[in-house]
Scaffold this motif. Structure first.
Motif, PDB file in Angstrom:
ATOM      1  N   GLN A   1       9.332  -9.818   7.560  1.00  0.00           N
ATOM      2  CA  GLN A   1      10.133  -8.860   8.556  1.00  0.00           C
ATOM      3  C   GLN A   1      11.615  -9.370   8.748  1.00  0.00           C
ATOM      4  OE1 GLN A   1       8.387  -5.977   9.651  1.00  0.00           O
ATOM      5  NE2 GLN A   1       6.691  -6.590   8.695  1.00  0.00           N
ATOM      6  N   VAL A   2      12.401  -8.519   8.848  1.00  0.00           N
ATOM      7  CA  VAL A   2      13.661  -8.955   8.809  1.00  0.00           C
ATOM      8  C   VAL A   2      14.323  -7.956  10.139  1.00  0.00           C
ATOM      9  CG1 VAL A   2      15.855  -8.951   8.005  1.00  0.00           C
ATOM     10  CG2 VAL A   2      13.938  -9.241   6.556  1.00  0.00           C
ATOM     11  N   THR A   3      15.015  -8.531  11.131  1.00  0.00           N
ATOM     12  CA  THR A   3      15.624  -7.587  12.105  1.00  0.00           C
ATOM     13  C   THR A   3      16.964  -8.261  12.174  1.00  0.00           C
ATOM     14  OG1 THR A   3      15.046  -9.156  13.819  1.00  0.00           O
ATOM     15  CG2 THR A   3      13.776  -7.383  13.573  1.00  0.00           C
ATOM     16  N   ALA A   4      17.973  -7.357  12.625  1.00  0.00           N
ATOM     17  CA  ALA A   4      19.395  -7.800  12.877  1.00  0.00           C
ATOM     18  C   ALA A   4      19.744  -7.748  14.445  1.00  0.00           C
ATOM     19  CB  ALA A   4      20.316  -6.686  12.130  1.00  0.00           C
ATOM     20  N   ASP A   5      20.274  -9.005  14.773  1.00  0.00           N
ATOM     21  CA  ASP A   5      20.650  -9.180  16.144  1.00  0.00           C
ATOM     22  C   ASP A   5      22.274  -9.566  15.972  1.00  0.00           C
ATOM     23  OD1 ASP A   5      21.151  -9.932  18.771  1.00  0.00           O
ATOM     24  OD2 ASP A   5      20.194 -11.722  18.761  1.00  0.00           O
ATOM     25  N   CYS A   6      22.940  -8.603  16.308  1.00  0.00           N
ATOM     26  CA  CYS A   6      24.375  -8.559  16.142  1.00  0.00           C
ATOM     27  C   CYS A   6      24.718  -9.161  14.761  1.00  0.00           C
ATOM     28  CB  CYS A   6      25.070  -9.374  17.172  1.00  0.00           C
ATOM     29  SG  CYS A   6      24.950  -8.873  18.881  1.00  0.00           S
ATOM     30  N   THR A   7      25.346 -10.155  14.424  1.00  0.00           N
ATOM     31  CA  THR A   7      25.788 -10.655  13.325  1.00  0.00           C
ATOM     32  C   THR A   7      24.877 -11.862  12.694  1.00  0.00           C
ATOM     33  OG1 THR A   7      27.068 -12.442  14.574  1.00  0.00           O
ATOM     34  CG2 THR A   7      28.427 -10.242  13.600  1.00  0.00           C
ATOM     35  N   THR A   8      23.526 -11.729  13.306  1.00  0.00           N
ATOM     36  CA  THR A   8      22.609 -12.580  12.783  1.00  0.00           C
ATOM     37  C   THR A   8      21.365 -11.881  12.201  1.00  0.00           C
ATOM     38  OG1 THR A   8      23.276 -14.479  14.334  1.00  0.00           O
ATOM     39  CG2 THR A   8      21.128 -14.662  13.485  1.00  0.00           C
ATOM     40  N   LEU A   9      20.741 -12.372  10.915  1.00  0.00           N
ATOM     41  CA  LEU A   9      19.717 -11.953  10.708  1.00  0.00           C
ATOM     42  C   LEU A   9      18.360 -12.821  11.074  1.00  0.00           C
ATOM     43  CD1 LEU A   9      20.155 -10.595   7.093  1.00  0.00           C
ATOM     44  CD2 LEU A   9      20.080  -9.001   9.093  1.00  0.00           C
ATOM     45  N   GLU A  10      17.419 -12.258  11.523  1.00  0.00           N
ATOM     46  CA  GLU A  10      16.040 -12.948  11.859  1.00  0.00           C
ATOM     47  C   GLU A  10      15.165 -12.577  10.773  1.00  0.00           C
ATOM     48  OE1 GLU A  10      16.276 -15.429  14.094  1.00  0.00           O
ATOM     49  OE2 GLU A  10      18.113 -14.798  14.946  1.00  0.00           O
ATOM     50  N   VAL A  11      14.544 -13.549  10.249  1.00  0.00           N
ATOM     51  CA  VAL A  11      13.514 -13.179   9.408  1.00  0.00           C
ATOM     52  C   VAL A  11      12.316 -13.921   9.558  1.00  0.00           C
ATOM     53  CG1 VAL A  11      13.070 -13.398   6.560  1.00  0.00           C
ATOM     54  CG2 VAL A  11      15.418 -13.341   7.504  1.00  0.00           C
ATOM     55  N   THR A  12      11.317 -13.289   9.470  1.00  0.00           N
ATOM     56  CA  THR A  12       9.811 -13.856   9.747  1.00  0.00           C
ATOM     57  C   THR A  12       8.878 -13.522   8.932  1.00  0.00           C
ATOM     58  OG1 THR A  12       9.231 -12.166  11.348  1.00  0.00           O
ATOM     59  CG2 THR A  12      10.187 -13.748  12.404  1.00  0.00           C
ATOM     60  N   TRP A  13       7.780 -14.407   8.654  1.00  0.00           N
ATOM     61  CA  TRP A  13       6.796 -14.181   7.629  1.00  0.00           C
ATOM     62  C   TRP A  13       5.544 -14.801   8.245  1.00  0.00           C
ATOM     63  CZ3 TRP A  13      11.268 -16.781   6.583  1.00  0.00           C
ATOM     64  CH2 TRP A  13      11.334 -18.213   6.533  1.00  0.00           C
ATOM     65  N   ALA A  14       4.373 -14.493   7.541  1.00  0.00           N
ATOM     66  CA  ALA A  14       3.213 -15.344   7.759  1.00  0.00           C
ATOM     67  C   ALA A  14       3.064 -16.195   6.720  1.00  0.00           C
ATOM     68  CB  ALA A  14       1.783 -14.066   7.662  1.00  0.00           C
ATOM     69  N   ASP A  15       2.623 -17.537   7.482  1.00  0.00           N
ATOM     70  CA  ASP A  15       2.516 -18.540   6.348  1.00  0.00           C
ATOM     71  C   ASP A  15       1.201 -18.538   5.624  1.00  0.00           C
ATOM     72  OD1 ASP A  15       2.282 -21.326   5.393  1.00  0.00           O
ATOM     73  OD2 ASP A  15       2.039 -22.312   7.268  1.00  0.00           O
ATOM     74  N   ASN A  16       1.467 -18.425   4.435  1.00  0.00           N
ATOM     75  CA  ASN A  16      -0.001 -18.467   3.671  1.00  0.00           C
ATOM     76  C   ASN A  16      -0.003 -19.742   2.756  1.00  0.00           C
ATOM     77  OD1 ASN A  16       2.411 -17.698   2.203  1.00  0.00           O
ATOM     78  ND2 ASN A  16       1.468 -16.441   0.552  1.00  0.00           N
ATOM     79  N   SER A  17       0.527 -20.729   3.126  1.00  0.00           N
ATOM     80  CA  SER A  17       0.238 -21.963   2.508  1.00  0.00           C
ATOM     81  C   SER A  17      -1.320 -22.283   2.365  1.00  0.00           C
ATOM     82  CB  SER A  17       0.702 -23.400   3.423  1.00  0.00           C
ATOM     83  OG  SER A  17       2.191 -23.057   3.700  1.00  0.00           O
ATOM     84  N   GLY A  18      -1.666 -22.836   1.080  1.00  0.00           N
ATOM     85  CA  GLY A  18      -2.942 -23.335   0.807  1.00  0.00           C
ATOM     86  C   GLY A  18      -3.631 -21.875   0.109  1.00  0.00           C
ATOM     87  N   ILE A  19      -3.075 -20.740   0.258  1.00  0.00           N
ATOM     88  CA  ILE A  19      -3.654 -19.695  -0.351  1.00  0.00           C
ATOM     89  C   ILE A  19      -3.229 -19.410  -1.717  1.00  0.00           C
ATOM     90  CG2 ILE A  19      -4.467 -17.323   0.056  1.00  0.00           C
ATOM     91  CD1 ILE A  19      -4.186 -17.816   2.803  1.00  0.00           C
TER      92      ILE A  19
END
Length: 214
Positions: A123-141
């Motif tokens: 998921q990507v959202t914009a806060d003024c001049t900063t992009l905030e990127v999040t994701w679910a950790d699927n490590s080990g899968i």
């Protein structure tokens, strides 16, 4: 006149008789001299040249991520990562429209290729001049590792420029921030996400994670 030193297996540059030699990507290439090249400049030829031109101009703005994402050349045995990326995107239909009105199809752009699994649900959202990127950790899968590097590329079609990073964060971090220029405020951006594996040339396929208005 061509000159060649060091025996028949040494590098060869220039024309000798009807043979033309040149060094390309560290390899000697020999070809038959063609004094009269037929070039009718048909619509099909102009279309193909225009597609390549559009791709080269677009992809050249993201060399950093391409050099990682196309390090293995995906079956292309000659050239370099950039030329492989151009060829791959050409065949993938990343240029849309008819000559001379052609443009990039952002849904078909590929900035990285490989079989490493992407993070889940980016998921990507914009806060003024900063992009905030999040994701679910699927490590080990599957083949996802916790220390895989998340890569990011942001293209601004309004200003025809791009920014990228090959190490936004580790997969296990679940998030990362990316600063953008103040001058981009109000513009639209295309955000691409991919993953690379440290210490190897392995990568994931890239994905268009978001199209945002800043």
């Amino acid at each position: 006149m061509g000159k060649q030193f060091g025996g028949v297996f040494a590098n060869w540059n220039g024309k000798v008789g009807n043979v033309v030699g040149r060094v390309r990507q560290g390899r000697t290439v020999l070809a038959i001299y063609q004094p009269n090249v037929y070039n009718p400049n048909t619509n099909a030829q102009q279309s193909a040249r225009s597609k390549f031109s559009v791709l080269v101009q677009f992809l050249s703005k993201m060399l950093g991520i391409l050099r990682v994402g196309f390090h293995d050349l995906d079956g292309y045995k000659t050239g370099n990562a950039f030329s492989a990326a151009v060829g791959y995107n050409y065949k993938n239909g990343a240029v849309t429209g008819a000559y001379p009105n052609m443009s990039i199809d952002n849904q078909k752009v590929v900035l990285s290729q490989g079989v490493v699994d992407l993070p889940y649900a980016p998921q990507v959202t914009a806060d003024c001049t900063t992009l905030e990127v999040t994701w679910a950790d699927n490590s080990g899968i599957g083949n996802a590792n916790a220390d895989d590097d998340v890569m990011l590329a942001v293209y601004n079609p309004d200003k025809d420029t791009a920014l990228s990073t090959i190490s936004l964060a580790k997969r296990s971090a679940r998030n990362g921030s990316f600063a953008l220029p103040v001058a981009w405020t109000g513009d639209t951006v295309w955000v691409y996400l991919a993953v690379s594996r440290p210490g190897t040339s392995e990568c994931s396929m890239s994905t268009l994670a978001a199209v945002l208005n800043l």
